[in-house]
Motif scaffolding. Structure first.
Motif, PDB file in Angstrom:
ATOM      1  N   ASP A 117     -10.139  13.517   3.816  1.00  0.00           N
ATOM      2  CA  ASP A 117      -9.089  14.079   2.949  1.00  0.00           C
ATOM      3  C   ASP A 117      -9.786  14.648   1.718  1.00  0.00           C
ATOM      4  OD1 ASP A 117      -6.983  14.651   1.293  1.00  0.00           O
ATOM      5  OD2 ASP A 117      -6.255  12.598   1.132  1.00  0.00           O
ATOM      6  N   PRO A 118      -9.968  15.964   1.622  1.00  0.00           N
ATOM      7  CA  PRO A 118     -10.767  16.541   0.532  1.00  0.00           C
ATOM      8  C   PRO A 118     -10.096  16.522  -0.833  1.00  0.00           C
ATOM      9  CG  PRO A 118      -9.814  18.286   1.861  1.00  0.00           C
ATOM     10  CD  PRO A 118      -9.455  16.999   2.552  1.00  0.00           C
ATOM     11  N   LYS A 119      -8.775  16.272  -0.883  1.00  0.00           N
ATOM     12  CA  LYS A 119      -8.049  16.318  -2.154  1.00  0.00           C
ATOM     13  C   LYS A 119      -7.472  14.944  -2.486  1.00  0.00           C
ATOM     14  CE  LYS A 119      -6.854  21.212  -1.602  1.00  0.00           C
ATOM     15  NZ  LYS A 119      -5.756  22.208  -1.553  1.00  0.00           N
ATOM     16  N   VAL A 120      -8.372  13.988  -2.658  1.00  0.00           N
ATOM     17  CA  VAL A 120      -7.936  12.605  -2.873  1.00  0.00           C
ATOM     18  C   VAL A 120      -7.582  12.345  -4.331  1.00  0.00           C
ATOM     19  CG1 VAL A 120      -8.623  10.193  -2.683  1.00  0.00           C
ATOM     20  CG2 VAL A 120      -9.389  11.831  -0.970  1.00  0.00           C
ATOM     21  N   TYR A 121      -8.434  12.800  -5.254  1.00  0.00           N
ATOM     22  CA  TYR A 121      -8.325  12.376  -6.640  1.00  0.00           C
ATOM     23  C   TYR A 121      -7.743  13.482  -7.515  1.00  0.00           C
ATOM     24  CZ  TYR A 121     -11.869   9.411  -4.506  1.00  0.00           C
ATOM     25  OH  TYR A 121     -12.554   8.595  -3.645  1.00  0.00           O
ATOM     26  N   LEU A 122      -6.794  13.090  -8.348  1.00  0.00           N
ATOM     27  CA  LEU A 122      -6.279  14.013  -9.347  1.00  0.00           C
ATOM     28  C   LEU A 122      -7.233  14.077 -10.537  1.00  0.00           C
ATOM     29  CD1 LEU A 122      -2.504  12.963  -9.345  1.00  0.00           C
ATOM     30  CD2 LEU A 122      -3.551  14.926  -8.187  1.00  0.00           C
TER      31      LEU A 122
ATOM     32  N   LYS B   2     -10.760   7.590   4.149  1.00  0.00           N
ATOM     33  CA  LYS B   2     -11.693   7.566   5.274  1.00  0.00           C
ATOM     34  C   LYS B   2     -12.777   8.626   5.097  1.00  0.00           C
ATOM     35  CE  LYS B   2     -11.282   5.892   9.064  1.00  0.00           C
ATOM     36  NZ  LYS B   2     -11.924   4.740   9.731  1.00  0.00           N
ATOM     37  N   VAL B   3     -13.994   8.264   5.520  1.00  0.00           N
ATOM     38  CA  VAL B   3     -15.114   9.205   5.497  1.00  0.00           C
ATOM     39  C   VAL B   3     -15.717   9.301   6.888  1.00  0.00           C
ATOM     40  CG1 VAL B   3     -15.657   8.811   3.054  1.00  0.00           C
ATOM     41  CG2 VAL B   3     -16.731   7.379   4.806  1.00  0.00           C
ATOM     42  N   ASP B   4     -16.467  10.400   7.124  1.00  0.00           N
ATOM     43  CA  ASP B   4     -17.178  10.520   8.395  1.00  0.00           C
ATOM     44  C   ASP B   4     -18.526   9.817   8.292  1.00  0.00           C
ATOM     45  OD1 ASP B   4     -18.936  12.217   7.035  1.00  0.00           O
ATOM     46  OD2 ASP B   4     -18.020  14.055   7.810  1.00  0.00           O
TER      47      ASP B   4
ATOM     48  N   TYR C 283     -17.746  -6.053   2.677  1.00  0.00           N
ATOM     49  CA  TYR C 283     -18.416  -4.806   3.059  1.00  0.00           C
ATOM     50  C   TYR C 283     -18.028  -4.315   4.442  1.00  0.00           C
ATOM     51  CZ  TYR C 283     -22.304  -2.037   4.951  1.00  0.00           C
ATOM     52  OH  TYR C 283     -23.052  -1.088   5.582  1.00  0.00           O
ATOM     53  N   SER C 284     -17.925  -5.203   5.421  1.00  0.00           N
ATOM     54  CA  SER C 284     -17.683  -4.763   6.798  1.00  0.00           C
ATOM     55  C   SER C 284     -16.365  -4.003   6.935  1.00  0.00           C
ATOM     56  CB  SER C 284     -17.691  -5.962   7.757  1.00  0.00           C
ATOM     57  OG  SER C 284     -16.614  -6.838   7.498  1.00  0.00           O
ATOM     58  N   ILE C 285     -15.399  -4.295   6.058  1.00  0.00           N
ATOM     59  CA  ILE C 285     -14.128  -3.572   6.049  1.00  0.00           C
ATOM     60  C   ILE C 285     -14.216  -2.331   5.172  1.00  0.00           C
ATOM     61  CG2 ILE C 285     -11.689  -3.731   5.411  1.00  0.00           C
ATOM     62  CD1 ILE C 285     -12.478  -5.398   7.878  1.00  0.00           C
ATOM     63  N   LEU C 286     -14.873  -2.442   4.024  1.00  0.00           N
ATOM     64  CA  LEU C 286     -14.857  -1.379   3.028  1.00  0.00           C
ATOM     65  C   LEU C 286     -15.780  -0.218   3.355  1.00  0.00           C
ATOM     66  CD1 LEU C 286     -14.975  -3.650  -0.161  1.00  0.00           C
ATOM     67  CD2 LEU C 286     -12.953  -2.539   0.813  1.00  0.00           C
ATOM     68  N   LYS C 287     -16.812  -0.442   4.136  1.00  0.00           N
ATOM     69  CA  LYS C 287     -17.877   0.544   4.289  1.00  0.00           C
ATOM     70  C   LYS C 287     -17.433   1.856   4.937  1.00  0.00           C
ATOM     71  CE  LYS C 287     -19.566  -1.296   8.717  1.00  0.00           C
ATOM     72  NZ  LYS C 287     -19.211  -0.111   9.529  1.00  0.00           N
ATOM     73  N   ASP C 288     -16.357   1.853   5.686  1.00  0.00           N
ATOM     74  CA  ASP C 288     -15.889   3.067   6.355  1.00  0.00           C
ATOM     75  C   ASP C 288     -15.019   3.947   5.465  1.00  0.00           C
ATOM     76  OD1 ASP C 288     -17.135   2.422   8.810  1.00  0.00           O
ATOM     77  OD2 ASP C 288     -15.526   1.015   9.244  1.00  0.00           O
ATOM     78  N   TYR C 289     -14.881   3.551   4.208  1.00  0.00           N
ATOM     79  CA  TYR C 289     -14.052   4.299   3.257  1.00  0.00           C
ATOM     80  C   TYR C 289     -14.867   4.679   2.032  1.00  0.00           C
ATOM     81  CZ  TYR C 289     -10.266   2.119   5.906  1.00  0.00           C
ATOM     82  OH  TYR C 289      -9.432   1.690   6.905  1.00  0.00           O
TER      83      TYR C 289
ATOM     84  N   ALA D 236       0.837  -1.203   0.000  1.00  0.00           N
ATOM     85  CA  ALA D 236       0.000   0.000   0.000  1.00  0.00           C
ATOM     86  C   ALA D 236       0.870   1.251   0.000  1.00  0.00           C
ATOM     87  CB  ALA D 236      -0.918  -0.001   1.213  1.00  0.00           C
ATOM     88  N   GLU D 237       0.432   2.257  -0.753  1.00  0.00           N
ATOM     89  CA  GLU D 237       1.054   3.575  -0.740  1.00  0.00           C
ATOM     90  C   GLU D 237       0.218   4.479   0.156  1.00  0.00           C
ATOM     91  OE1 GLU D 237       2.034   7.317  -3.777  1.00  0.00           O
ATOM     92  OE2 GLU D 237       1.018   5.510  -4.505  1.00  0.00           O
ATOM     93  N   ILE D 238       0.750   4.848   1.310  1.00  0.00           N
ATOM     94  CA  ILE D 238       0.028   5.673   2.264  1.00  0.00           C
ATOM     95  C   ILE D 238       0.222   7.135   1.897  1.00  0.00           C
ATOM     96  CG2 ILE D 238      -0.329   6.215   4.693  1.00  0.00           C
ATOM     97  CD1 ILE D 238      -0.973   3.315   3.897  1.00  0.00           C
ATOM     98  N   LEU D 239      -0.835   7.793   1.430  1.00  0.00           N
ATOM     99  CA  LEU D 239      -0.741   9.188   1.014  1.00  0.00           C
ATOM    100  C   LEU D 239      -0.782  10.129   2.214  1.00  0.00           C
ATOM    101  CD1 LEU D 239      -3.017   9.180  -2.152  1.00  0.00           C
ATOM    102  CD2 LEU D 239      -0.591   8.628  -1.941  1.00  0.00           C
ATOM    103  N   ASN D 240      -1.608   9.810   3.195  1.00  0.00           N
ATOM    104  CA  ASN D 240      -1.697  10.559   4.442  1.00  0.00           C
ATOM    105  C   ASN D 240      -2.463   9.696   5.437  1.00  0.00           C
ATOM    106  OD1 ASN D 240      -4.596  11.085   4.031  1.00  0.00           O
ATOM    107  ND2 ASN D 240      -3.912  12.547   2.476  1.00  0.00           N
TER     108      ASN D 240
END
Length: 320
Positions: free
Chosen positions: A175-180, A166-168, A145-151, A32-36
Motif C-alpha cells: 500500500d504505497p499511500k499509508v502515511y498522511l 504489508k510489505v513484499d 518479531y515472528s508476527i511483526l516482521k512481515d509488516y 483494529a481499523e482496517i484501511l484496506n
C-alpha cells in the motif's frame, strides 16, 4: 539515594528446540481499523511504559504486549493451561536477568488480523503471572518479531496507535499511500537474529544499541567506556524484576548526548546502568545498551525489517 521497584519487560528469545503442531484458533484485534487489504491501524494503551493492544484468541479476550525484543509470539500459560499440558519439551529462552523457567513451544496454526493471515508461526508458552500481577492487567501474551516482521510497523506514541502495512520480500509497501505524515529522517540498522541493532555514539565513543519496544527504560552496559559514562547522570537505585521474576538492584539516571547519525540525536533519556552480558550470550552480538520506551517517546518511529531501516516522523509542534 532512594530505591524503587519496577518491572522491566524485555523478552529476548533464544530458541533451540523443535516446534509442535497445534490447533490454536485465530488471534484477532477487535479494535483494529482496517484501511484496506494491506494496512491496519491498531490502538494501544500504555500500561506504565508498555505498549499494550487488545486481542482475542481461543475464546479469550485480553491484553498483548508489543515486543520487538521477543523472537516469537508468547502465550501466558496461566490462561492456556489445558492446551499445553501434554507438551513437556523444554526450550531455552534468554532474558535480561536470566533464563526463563521451562518455557514450552508450539506452532501457531493461524494468526489472523481480519484480512491478514499468517500461518505456521512459532509460539512460546511461558508463565507470565508475575507480570500480570505487577501491571494489574489481564495479560494473554506477547507479540514479537515472528508476527511483526512481515509488516512495516509505525509505532506512534503521539496518537497511541500502531500501523501495520504489508510489505513484499524486499520491504516495499504493498500500500504505497499509508502515511498522511511526512517522513523527515531515517537511519540504517542491522538485524541480528531478531534484534534491531543501531549504531550510535556518545562523546565520540561508538556504541551498538538494541531497539526494544518492551524495554520500559533504556539500558546502558556498565562496561562501556568511561567517556560514555561521563554523560550518565545517576539519580537513584531501583530493584529491577525481569522476565523470570528475579530481582537485581541497578542504578537509574539520565543519559545525555546520544547521537544515532549527524541529524538524529536524543537526550536526556531515563536510563538504567546494568549488566547486558546475558543478551550478548543470547544473540552473539555485543550490545552496549538498549533503547526502549524513552526512545519511542521522542521519536515517532517506523520499522522496516526487510530494508533494515528506521524512519522518523516529527511530533506536531505545540502552539500556545
Amino acid at each position: 539515594m532512594p530505591k524503587t521497584k519496577i518491572i522491566l519487560i524485555l523478552f529476548l528469545s533464544f530458541i533451540n528446540a523443535t516446534s509442535f503442531a497445534s490447533d490454536i484458533d485465530k488471534l484477532v484485534f477487535p479494535k483494529a481499523e482496517i484501511l484496506n487489504k494491506y494496512t491496519a491501524r491498531i490502538p494501544f494503551k500504555l500500561i506504565d511504559h508498555l505498549i499494550v493492544v487488545e486481542a482475542n484468541v481461543l475464546n479469550k479476550k485480553g491484553n498483548f504486549i508489543i515486543d520487538t525484543g521477543s523472537q516469537n509470539l508468547i502465550l501466558n500459560k496461566v490462561h492456556f493451561p489445558s492446551q499445553y499440558g501434554h507438551n513437556k519439551k523444554r526450550v531455552e529462552t534468554t532474558g535480561v536477568l536470566n533464563s526463563l523457567d521451562n518455557p514450552l513451544q508450539k506452532k501457531l496454526s493461524e494468526f489472523n488480523l481480519l484480512h491478514f493471515s499468517l500461518k505456521d508461526k512459532n509460539s512460546d508458552i511461558i508463565d507470565l503471572s508475575h507480570i500480570e500481577k505487577s501491571k494489574k492487567m489481564h495479560l494473554l501474551g506477547i507479540i514479537g518479531y515472528s508476527i511483526l516482521k512481515d509488516y512495516e510497523i509505525f509505532i506512534d506514541l503521539y496518537l497511541n496507535q500502531i500501523t501495520l502495512t504489508k510489505v513484499d520480500k524486499n520491504g516495499n509497501k504493498l500500500d504505497p499511500k499509508v502515511y498522511l505524515e511526512k517522513i523527515v529522517d531515517s537511519i540504517d540498522f542491522k538485524l541480528k537474529k531478531h534484534t534491531i541493532v543501531v549504531n550510535g555514539s556518545i562523546n565520540s565513543q561508538n556504541l551498538k544499541l538494541g531497539l526494544d519496544t518492551a524495554a520500559e527504560f533504556n539500558q546502558i552496559n556498565k562496561s562501556v567506556n568511561k567517556k560514555v559514562l561521563k554523560h550518565f547522570v545517576p539519580k537513584k537505585r531501583i530493584n529491577l524484576a525481569g522476565a523470570s521474576n528475579k530481582q537485581i538492584e541497578v542504578l537509574a539516571g539520565n543519559l545525555h548526548r546520544l547521537k544515532l547519525s549527524k541529524t538524529v540525536y536524543l537526550g536526556p533519556m531515563k536510563t538504567i546502568l546494568t549488566n547486558l552480558s546475558k543478551m550478548q550470550e543470547a544473540f552473539g552480538v555485543q550490545l552496549d545498551g538498549i533503547l526502549g520506551y524513552e526512545f519511542f517517546k521522542y521519536k515517532r518511529t517506523i520499522i522496516n525489517y526487510q530494508k533494515e531501516k528506521l524512519y522518523f516522523i516529527n511530533y506536531p509542534l505545540i502552539t500556545q
